[in-house]
Motif scaffolding. Structure first.
Motif, PDB file in Angstrom:
ATOM      1  N   SER A 170       2.682  13.658 -19.768  1.00 50.03           N
ATOM      2  CA  SER A 170       1.689  14.689 -19.629  1.00 50.03           C
ATOM      3  C   SER A 170       0.795  14.395 -18.460  1.00 50.03           C
ATOM      4  CB  SER A 170       0.840  14.765 -20.869  1.00 50.03           C
ATOM      5  OG  SER A 170       0.029  13.614 -20.899  1.00 50.03           O
ATOM      6  N   SER A 171       1.129  13.467 -17.756  1.00 53.87           N
ATOM      7  CA  SER A 171       0.277  13.167 -16.629  1.00 53.87           C
ATOM      8  C   SER A 171       0.410  14.239 -15.588  1.00 53.87           C
ATOM      9  CB  SER A 171       0.630  11.808 -16.049  1.00 53.87           C
ATOM     10  OG  SER A 171       1.984  11.774 -15.719  1.00 53.87           O
ATOM     11  N   LYS A 172       1.154  15.226 -15.924  1.00 49.66           N
ATOM     12  CA  LYS A 172       1.058  16.409 -15.109  1.00 49.66           C
ATOM     13  C   LYS A 172      -0.371  16.841 -15.350  1.00 49.66           C
ATOM     14  CE  LYS A 172       3.093  18.337 -19.090  1.00 49.66           C
ATOM     15  NZ  LYS A 172       4.367  18.463 -19.617  1.00 49.66           N
ATOM     16  N   PHE A 200       0.828  -1.207   0.000  1.00 49.50           N
ATOM     17  CA  PHE A 200       0.000   0.000   0.000  1.00 49.50           C
ATOM     18  C   PHE A 200       0.860   1.254   0.000  1.00 49.50           C
ATOM     19  CE2 PHE A 200      -3.738  -2.285   0.066  1.00 49.50           C
ATOM     20  CZ  PHE A 200      -3.769  -3.225   1.075  1.00 49.50           C
ATOM     21  N   LYS A 201       1.971   1.141   0.667  1.00 49.13           N
ATOM     22  CA  LYS A 201       2.876   2.268   0.709  1.00 49.13           C
ATOM     23  C   LYS A 201       3.449   2.538  -0.689  1.00 49.13           C
ATOM     24  CE  LYS A 201       5.191   4.612   4.181  1.00 49.13           C
ATOM     25  NZ  LYS A 201       4.019   5.442   4.301  1.00 49.13           N
ATOM     26  N   VAL A 217       3.694   5.602  -5.771  1.00 47.27           N
ATOM     27  CA  VAL A 217       3.538   5.613  -7.223  1.00 47.27           C
ATOM     28  C   VAL A 217       2.452   6.590  -7.634  1.00 47.27           C
ATOM     29  CG1 VAL A 217       2.930   4.242  -9.243  1.00 47.27           C
ATOM     30  CG2 VAL A 217       4.371   3.269  -7.483  1.00 47.27           C
ATOM     31  N   GLY A 218       1.384   6.555  -6.886  1.00 46.56           N
ATOM     32  CA  GLY A 218       0.292   7.453  -7.216  1.00 46.56           C
ATOM     33  C   GLY A 218       0.700   8.915  -7.112  1.00 46.56           C
ATOM     34  N   LEU A 219       1.446   9.228  -6.074  1.00 50.69           N
ATOM     35  CA  LEU A 219       1.841  10.612  -5.859  1.00 50.69           C
ATOM     36  C   LEU A 219       2.920  11.069  -6.814  1.00 50.69           C
ATOM     37  CD1 LEU A 219       1.934  10.746  -1.964  1.00 50.69           C
ATOM     38  CD2 LEU A 219       0.450  12.072  -3.452  1.00 50.69           C
ATOM     39  N   GLU A 220       3.932  10.258  -6.920  1.00 55.52           N
ATOM     40  CA  GLU A 220       5.087  10.710  -7.685  1.00 55.52           C
ATOM     41  C   GLU A 220       4.929  10.546  -9.182  1.00 55.52           C
ATOM     42  OE1 GLU A 220       8.864   9.228  -6.273  1.00 55.52           O
ATOM     43  OE2 GLU A 220       8.043   8.937  -4.276  1.00 55.52           O
ATOM     44  N   MET A 221       4.352   9.437  -9.529  1.00 54.21           N
ATOM     45  CA  MET A 221       4.293   9.169 -10.960  1.00 54.21           C
ATOM     46  C   MET A 221       2.885   9.207 -11.530  1.00 54.21           C
ATOM     47  SD  MET A 221       6.554   6.747  -9.498  1.00 54.21           S
ATOM     48  CE  MET A 221       8.143   7.300  -8.946  1.00 54.21           C
ATOM     49  N   ASP A 222       1.962   9.146 -10.656  1.00 53.72           N
ATOM     50  CA  ASP A 222       0.573   9.179 -11.103  1.00 53.72           C
ATOM     51  C   ASP A 222       0.283   8.107 -12.145  1.00 53.72           C
ATOM     52  OD1 ASP A 222      -1.665  11.487 -12.739  1.00 53.72           O
ATOM     53  OD2 ASP A 222      -2.012  10.109 -11.084  1.00 53.72           O
ATOM     54  N   LEU A 223       0.739   6.920 -11.848  1.00 52.58           N
ATOM     55  CA  LEU A 223       0.454   5.803 -12.740  1.00 52.58           C
ATOM     56  C   LEU A 223      -0.652   4.957 -12.130  1.00 52.58           C
ATOM     57  CD1 LEU A 223       4.027   4.499 -13.668  1.00 52.58           C
ATOM     58  CD2 LEU A 223       2.446   5.697 -15.166  1.00 52.58           C
ATOM     59  N   PRO A 224      -1.408   4.276 -12.978  1.00 51.61           N
ATOM     60  CA  PRO A 224      -2.390   3.359 -12.405  1.00 51.61           C
ATOM     61  C   PRO A 224      -1.672   2.175 -11.764  1.00 51.61           C
ATOM     62  CG  PRO A 224      -2.387   3.229 -14.806  1.00 51.61           C
ATOM     63  CD  PRO A 224      -1.467   4.340 -14.432  1.00 51.61           C
ATOM     64  N   VAL A 225      -2.149   1.770 -10.602  1.00 51.60           N
ATOM     65  CA  VAL A 225      -1.532   0.653  -9.896  1.00 51.60           C
ATOM     66  C   VAL A 225      -2.575  -0.411  -9.609  1.00 51.60           C
ATOM     67  CG1 VAL A 225      -0.214  -0.067  -7.863  1.00 51.60           C
ATOM     68  CG2 VAL A 225       0.106   2.219  -8.800  1.00 51.60           C
ATOM     69  N   ILE A 226      -2.210  -1.623  -9.928  1.00 57.95           N
ATOM     70  CA  ILE A 226      -3.085  -2.759  -9.634  1.00 57.95           C
ATOM     71  C   ILE A 226      -2.468  -3.531  -8.475  1.00 57.95           C
ATOM     72  CG2 ILE A 226      -3.961  -4.958 -10.514  1.00 57.95           C
ATOM     73  CD1 ILE A 226      -4.040  -3.715 -13.272  1.00 57.95           C
ATOM     74  N   CYS A 243      -6.234   0.992  -8.642  1.00 61.96           N
ATOM     75  CA  CYS A 243      -7.321   1.022  -9.616  1.00 61.96           C
ATOM     76  C   CYS A 243      -7.947  -0.358  -9.787  1.00 61.96           C
ATOM     77  CB  CYS A 243      -6.869   1.599 -10.945  1.00 61.96           C
ATOM     78  SG  CYS A 243      -5.490   0.762 -11.683  1.00 61.96           S
ATOM     79  N   ASP A 244      -7.301  -1.370  -9.233  1.00 65.43           N
ATOM     80  CA  ASP A 244      -7.899  -2.693  -9.250  1.00 65.43           C
ATOM     81  C   ASP A 244      -7.202  -3.562  -8.217  1.00 65.43           C
ATOM     82  OD1 ASP A 244      -8.988  -4.830 -12.034  1.00 65.43           O
ATOM     83  OD2 ASP A 244      -9.590  -4.715  -9.928  1.00 65.43           O
ATOM     84  N   TYR A 245      -7.878  -4.622  -7.861  1.00 65.49           N
ATOM     85  CA  TYR A 245      -7.322  -5.545  -6.859  1.00 65.49           C
ATOM     86  C   TYR A 245      -7.577  -6.949  -7.377  1.00 65.49           C
ATOM     87  CZ  TYR A 245      -6.156  -7.071  -2.074  1.00 65.49           C
ATOM     88  OH  TYR A 245      -5.553  -7.612  -0.969  1.00 65.49           O
TER      89      TYR A 245
END
Lengths: 568, 157
Positions: A196-198, A78-79, A84-93, A113-115
């Motif tokens: 561009s995920s900025k 979870f950490k 990843v979400g904060l720094e890279m803003d990528l979807p994480v499963i 975004c999924d489990y």
């Protein structure tokens, strides 16, 4: 299907989706790798969360999606998810052998975004691309004109080097913007690069800004609030936040205008009494601030028919504004997204200029692209005589003197307005040369510009007499105008400015004629993109402007002209 | 023919493993992943599993340590036990070791309830299952190698 672009654009998305798998279990790592490869994805495996993070940080847009186990020895899944979400803003499963509701809930809460439950089936992995796609779409939705923004952004970066570049961008942006508008619904086309995920930004086009200003004026500057504006504007995709931030910038702009006006001992009324002072407020647009905010400047730049009202057309010497044109945000116009230079440029309160324009010949000049065409041609031919017509108009404006820095708000072009003294005819011509929006004009202008360019030097600007009759038209060095290399681009930029100005002129309330010189200032600034020694202290040749007055008024496309003026 | 015999034997072996509940669907998934690029994929995975699970079992035994004199270690570190069991369960799910996985779930449950006795008993059972499965799989793959490359993984009926 056109899948837009990833950082490594794939025409056949989701093939080649770049997946990073993080799992401490070597058996699963291998299985997942094989499964993902079978899905035609690009797989990178990692058994340590820390290592995964460093991989992600190394290549910020090297991955499209991350799949991670929940229980890992070195770091909680979870950490990692949070990072990843904060720094890279990528979807994480997330994945786990444990499917307890509480765990799944925790995953979702942390932003997964999924489990997935182990054992994971191939079919589950086949569809993970949807998360990437979804994210992109959501980004794009808020971002009206990302590509133009991006190109503008790029331009801006380049503009440090040369103002000309800015003009470029403008052109590009215009095109992109148009396309963007059309494609707004086609999300797949706007599949933005992961870089561009900025945050996606709303680009305030000329029209949009115009709506905005209209709404603001309708409500009354004192009572204005984002919600009210939003309601009045009636733009479905626009959010309250978008409006709020734009309003803030607008306020800053106006205050700057005001400050500039105050600072500058502007001869007479640059301040248009008509202009609702309230609109202006006390915004100070520090150049630096403007520079920093590319998007802000973009906003400014984008104003179309502006309402000048607020602009205090104080003639301001823009020595301080290296980058000249400040997108005129006060006017609601959304000029075409100005290219980088504009953003860089100080955003001069264009408004004031605009209002002046109305009265002044500027109006003429700005208004029509056609006029521009005319002007340049005539101008060029003569090169000697700046537009005479302007004379009348210009008389209206007390010119402060040779050293006018024309602060052209037209974001489009001007990067830096030098406060040099006389505006050479060429310069003016150059301004006018700006290519109108219409590509048709472009050619004309380009040639015009070049010719103008050739001879320009400086033409002494006489207050009240913008005509440069006295001055031999000198070729306007491209450098001066920054038109040099990308003349066509410049032209386009300029034309945008022109239009913009035109809009401003017509849209805004021209307070008084007096500010004309300030308008000139503005134009001049625009023209002097970054050419400090352009020698055009004076505004560009008013004559040029006046020549087309009629046209200008008639012309619908003010924008074109506006831009032209700004070609420094 | 020998080959056919081998194949038939293999099929039978596999079938019984499934029938007896030692393996589940995951094993078939692995076989389906096997292709020309990875002709021995299933065996590679199973080998990885052996390595990982052996390590975990040692760790489990240590946690559940029965001291030399036969007395049990107390108090039992249930958290640690649970963590390892979680890993073990995940590992077992990777090859579809059905019975082993079921036992793991049981142990975790005992951990949750703090049932040391239950943990130990279940562990013993689980270890038995694990050893048995491993043996059968090792035989299976030995035969696979003998039989030569198969055209396709076949699903047990």
């Amino acid at each position: 299907m056109d899948n837009g672009c990833f950082s490594s654009p794939r025409r056949d998305f989701p093939n080649g989706l770049r997946v990073l798998v993080v799992d401490d279990d070597p058996t699963w790592l291998k299985i997942l790798e094989k499964m993902l490869k079978k899905c035609n994805y690009e797989v990178t495996t990692c058994c340590l969360a820390r290592h995964a993070l460093s991989l992600l940080r190394e290549r910020k847009d090297g991955y499209d999606i991350v799949i991670s186990d929940v229980n890992m020895p070195d770091m909680d899944g979870f950490k990692l998810l949070e990072h990843v979400g904060l720094e890279m803003d990528l979807p994480v499963i997330m994945m786990s052998v444990d499917g307890e509701t509480s765990r799944v809930m925790k995953g979702v809460q942390h932003g997964a975004c999924d489990y997935l439950l182990k054992p994971i089936r191939m079919k589950e992995l086949r569809n993970i691309w949807q998360h990437v796609f979804r994210k992109r779409i959501h980004e794009v939705r808020d971002f009206e004109n990302f590509e133009s923004f991006e190109s503008m952004h790029l331009m801006t970066n380049g503009s440090e080097l040369s103002e000309e570049g800015n003009l470029f961008a403008l052109e590009d942006m215009t095109t992109t913007k148009k396309r963007k508008d059309l494609d707004n619904k086609h999300d797949d086309k706007e599949f933005l690069d992961s870089s561009s995920s900025k945050k996606a930004r709303v680009v305030w086009s000329v029209d949009l800004h115009q709506k905005f200003v209209k709404a603001v004026n309708q409500i009354g500057f004192d009572k204005v609030g984002p919600k009210k504006i939003l309601d009045l504007m009636n733009v479905p995709w626009l959010s309250r936040e978008n409006v709020a931030s734009h309003l803030q910038k607008y306020r800053l702009y106006l205050s700057r205008l005001q400050k500039d006006n105050e600072q500058k001992s502007s001869p007479s009324g640059m301040k248009h009494s008509d202009l609702p002072s309230k609109d202006v407020g006390n915004f100070n647009f520090p150049n630096s601030a403007i520079k920093q905010q590319n998007d802000a400047s973009i906003d400014r730049c984008n104003y179309s028919e502006g309402t000048l009202h607020h602009q205090n057309m104080e003639t301001k010497s823009h020595e301080g504004n290296p980058k000249g044109i400040v997108p005129h945000s006060t006017t609601a116009e959304k000029a075409r997204p100005l290219t980088g230079n504009i953003t860089d440029a100080n955003i001069q309160p264009f408004a004031s200029l605009e209002s002046e324009r109305k009265h002044a010949a500027f109006d003429c000049t700005m208004s029509t692209p056609y006029s521009w065409t005319d002007i340049p041609k005539s101008q060029l031919k003569k090169e000697q005589k700046p537009v005479v017509h302007l004379e009348d108009n210009f008389n209206l404006l007390p010119f402060h003197g040779k050293k006018h820095n024309i602060q052209v708000d037209q974001s489009q072009s001007i990067a830096s307005i030098s406060s040099t003294p006389s505006i050479t005819e060429q310069d003016v011509a150059a301004c006018i040369e700006t290519k109108p929006r219409f590509s048709g004009y472009k050619k004309d202008y380009t040639s015009s510009v070049s010719s103008i360019r050739s001879s320009v030097d400086t033409f002494p600007f006489r207050p009240g007499n913008l005509m440069m009759n006295d001055q031999p038209s000198q070729p306007i060095s491209t450098t001066n105008f920054g038109l040099k290399t990308q003349s066509s681009n410049n032209l386009s930029c300029i034309s945008d400015l022109e239009s913009y100005q035109r809009n401003l002129l017509f849209g805004g309330e021209a307070a008084s004629a007096a500010p004309l010189d300030e308008d000139l200032y503005f134009y001049w600034h625009n023209m002097n993109f970054g050419q400090p020694n352009i020698g055009m202290s004076e505004y560009y040749d008013p004559g040029l402007l006046t020549e087309v007055p009629n046209h200008l008024y008639d012309s619908a496309d003010y924008l074109v002209i506006d831009q032209g003026l700004f070609i420094a | 023919m020998d080959r056919n015999n081998s194949r038939r034997q293999l099929a039978a072996m596999k079938q019984s493993l499934f029938d007896q509940g030692h393996l589940d669907e995951q094993f078939i998934q692995l076989e389906e992943l096997q292709d020309d690029a990875n002709p021995n994929f299933v065996e590679e995975i199973v080998t990885l599993y052996y390595r990982d699970s052996s390590r975990l079992i040692s760790s489990l035994e240590q946690t559940l340590h029965f001291c030399a004199c036969g007395r049990e270690r107390n108090p039992l570190d249930f958290n640690k036990l649970d963590t390892i069991m979680h890993q073990f369960k995940g590992s077992s799910s990777s090859i579809g070791a059905k019975k082993v996985k079921a036992e793991s779930t049981l142990i975790r449950e005992y951990c949750r309830t703090g049932n040391a006795e239950g943990c130990r008993k279940s562990f013993q059972q689980m270890k038995k299952e694990y050893v048995a499965l491993r043996k059968r799989l090792e035989n299976y793959f030995q035969l696979v190698r003998q039989a030569g490359p198969m055209e396709r993984a076949c699903r047990p009926k």
